[in-house]
Design an enzyme around this catalytic site. Structure first.
Site, PDB file in Angstrom:
ATOM      1  N   TYR A 278       0.838  -1.198   0.000  1.00 42.93           N
ATOM      2  CA  TYR A 278       0.000   0.000   0.000  1.00 42.93           C
ATOM      3  C   TYR A 278       0.879   1.256   0.000  1.00 42.93           C
ATOM      4  O   TYR A 278       0.668   2.186  -0.785  1.00 42.93           O
ATOM      5  CB  TYR A 278      -0.927   0.003   1.209  1.00 42.93           C
ATOM      6  N   ASP A 313      -7.183  -4.726  -1.740  1.00 41.35           N
ATOM      7  CA  ASP A 313      -8.367  -4.063  -2.294  1.00 41.35           C
ATOM      8  C   ASP A 313      -8.011  -2.782  -3.025  1.00 41.35           C
ATOM      9  O   ASP A 313      -8.694  -2.387  -3.983  1.00 41.35           O
ATOM     10  CB  ASP A 313      -9.358  -3.762  -1.174  1.00 41.35           C
ATOM     11  N   LYS A 385     -10.416 -10.004   4.984  1.00 39.51           N
ATOM     12  CA  LYS A 385     -11.091  -8.712   5.139  1.00 39.51           C
ATOM     13  C   LYS A 385     -11.741  -8.350   3.807  1.00 39.51           C
ATOM     14  O   LYS A 385     -11.052  -8.089   2.822  1.00 39.51           O
ATOM     15  CB  LYS A 385     -10.095  -7.629   5.551  1.00 39.51           C
TER      16      LYS A 385
END
Length: 539
Positions: A278, A313, A385
């Protein structure tokens, strides 16, 4: 080392439903190990300024000067100016204390900031004494983390836990910690099991951790030790009121990943967003810096019993969710390897994936279902998640509410462990309390009506869903094979070359670029870090 308490069961192991070829799954994991192992080797050979500052925090150094610069930064900068970073901070710092330069770390940091202390790299008997003293001091901080972990287990046993997974995960962050607290408590009363206090925009780019309770943030609230303490205390009060333990999440990412991980362990947070990719892709943080930081921070999380959440994600906010589905699975397999190498267990792996396919794509729901089932079957013991739609939320709140309902239904059908609550006002405004209440009603309806549907749902053998899952897994293996087969001319680990080529999220991030590279040092033969020594002690 003292025995650790038993890990909480976040989700029961499940039998796979996609009839994936076990040999193919083993091949995928083997390739992930081959791709990840050179990164681990690189991480072991380097340290960063944030790893060293985290070590000082574990030894008890806190606070900031009148300008707000933390004392750990002041002390680290002074030591680095005198002897460099490559030896670590522990030996020079505790050598100075043993030489009588100051009575404690706080005083030493203040004197170092004023330029009245000079540091050296001790040798021989002096080095042995400094090593012993530093290990004793840092060991006290790690024992505190052990104590907080046991405290969590005792509290869950006393007040009760969330009745079943998925845990309902809801974001609260106004910028003002004293406004966040009543909102978080209200969200818990309405059914949220996990409260996430997202960080102020840009904090991941700060090379220091702010001090104290903060009342001004931008689209989030600053992650500080005091803010952690205040929110944890408030949620403990609400946990006792509700008769179930309410978990707290924040972000251990960015330039201060190791320090925030240490503070989270000290203040008994339960989950942390923790994923170097990320920071590399979306915050342009140097890949070497953040892979070194990630390994140390995950060792702390393993010790603290903290569940990590990874950021796969986010890839689908920039890349197409159908075409790039295999990059999510690739990253999940790599994150599993990195996490377990650092000591995390299956129940701590909140691997990320998301409901981000364009709803106008034919069979979009079936495709989402295939991707979610693939993640569930590949990682049967991990909570996972599951992230709601964001990219294709248009501002039409009615359509958005329906999309969130479909997202919740996929979560029910596939037995996800952590369900982030989607907001129908995504892309319109920062959600109001009323928006959160409606979103929680959506989740409650789907879970009450269909929460156990995963027990009954099995896709048709060799049908659309199963074929799509196999296709994504096959593309994952192809990508991992290309990564491990690549020979980089600079001698960098192949995964770094893949990141530089824009393999993940379409972002190209070279190993010699990005923020924070100046804070990386290759360890010398004299390097010593007591925190690493204790965290890696397997005895």
């Amino acid at each position: 080392m003292t025995p650790r308490p038993a890990a909480p069961a976040t989700t029961a192991p499940r039998r796979g439903k996609l009839e994936l070829d076990p040999a193919t799954v083993r091949q995928a994991r083997s390739l992930a190990r081959k791709a990840g192992r050179p990164i681990v080797t690189m991480a072991k050979r380097h340290t960063t300024v944030s790893v060293e500052r985290a070590t000082l925090r574990l030894a008890g150094l806190s606070g900031a000067d009148p300008d707000g610069t933390p004392w750990v930064n002041r002390l680290a900068d002074a030591v680095r100016a005198d002897v460099g970073l490559e030896h670590g901070l522990a030996l020079p710092v505790w050598d100075a204390l043993l030489r009588g330069e100051a009575d404690d770390l706080d005083t030493l940091a203040q004197k170092a900031s004023a330029g009245s202390v000079r540091f050296r790299l001790p040798e021989g008997r002096d080095a042995t004494r400094a090593r012993s003293a530093s290990r004793k001091a840092v060991g006290g901080g790690i024992r505190r983390i052990d104590q907080r972990r046991r405290e969590r287990e005792r509290m869950i046993a006393r007040v009760g836990d969330a009745p079943a997974t998925p845990w309902i995960y809801l974001i609260v962050a106004t910028g003002d910690i004293h406004e966040d607290i009543p909102q978080a408590q209200a969200a818990a009363r309405e059914g949220a099991d996990v409260i996430a206090v997202i960080r102020s925009t840009g904090q991941s780019l700060l090379d220091f951790v702010p001090e104290g309770a903060t009342r001004e943030g931008f689209a989030g609230t600053y992650a500080t030790q005091e803010n952690f303490r205040l929110m944890r205390a408030a949620l403990d009060e609400t946990s006792r009121e509700l008769g179930r333990y309410v978990r707290l999440t924040n972000y251990a990412s960015g330039l201060c990943m190791p320090e925030i991980a240490a503070l989270a362990g000290l203040e008994r947070l339960d989950m942390m967003l923790n994923d170097s990719m990320y920071g590399i892709l979306f915050r342009d943080i140097n890949p070497v810096r953040t892979f070194v930081d990630q390994r140390f921070s995950r060792q702390v999380h393993a010790r603290a019993g903290i569940i990590i959440n990874t950021g796969e994600d986010n890839y689908l906010t920039t890349a197409d969710a159908v075409e790039a589905a295999h990059t999510v699975t690739t990253s999940q397999l790599l994150n599993e390897y990195f996490a377990k190498e650092a000591g995390l267990e299956d129940w701590q792996l909140g691997l990320g994936h998301a409901f981000e396919i364009d709803p106008d794509v034919p069979d979009s729901f079936r495709l989402e279902l295939a991707h979610a089932m693939l993640a569930r079957d590949l990682f049967p013991k991990a909570p996972l998640k599951w992230m709601p739609p964001t990219r294709h939320m248009t501002g039409d709140v009615f359509r958005g509410y329906l999309l969130d309902g479909f997202f919740n239904l996929v979560g029910a059908l596939t037995g996800q462990g952590i369900l982030l609550v989607g907001m129908m006002t995504e892309a319109v405004v920062t959600p109001w309390l009323s928006d959160r209440d409606l979103a929680l009603q959506n989740v409650r309806y789907v879970m009450n009506a269909a929460g156990n549907l995963h027990e009954d749902f099995v896709p048709r053998h060799d049908g659309f869903i199963e074929r799509r899952a196999r296709q994504v897994l096959g593309e994952t293996i192809d990508l991992l094979d290309r990564i491990v087969s690549d020979t980089d001319a600079a001698g960098d680990p192949p995964l770094l070359a893949a990141i530089a080529d824009g393999t993940f999220g379409l972002m190209k991030r070279p190993a010699d670029g990005g923020r924070g590279l100046e804070g990386v040092a290759r360890k010398s033969a004299a390097y010593y870090n007591p925190a690493t020594e204790i965290l890696e002690d397997k005895s």
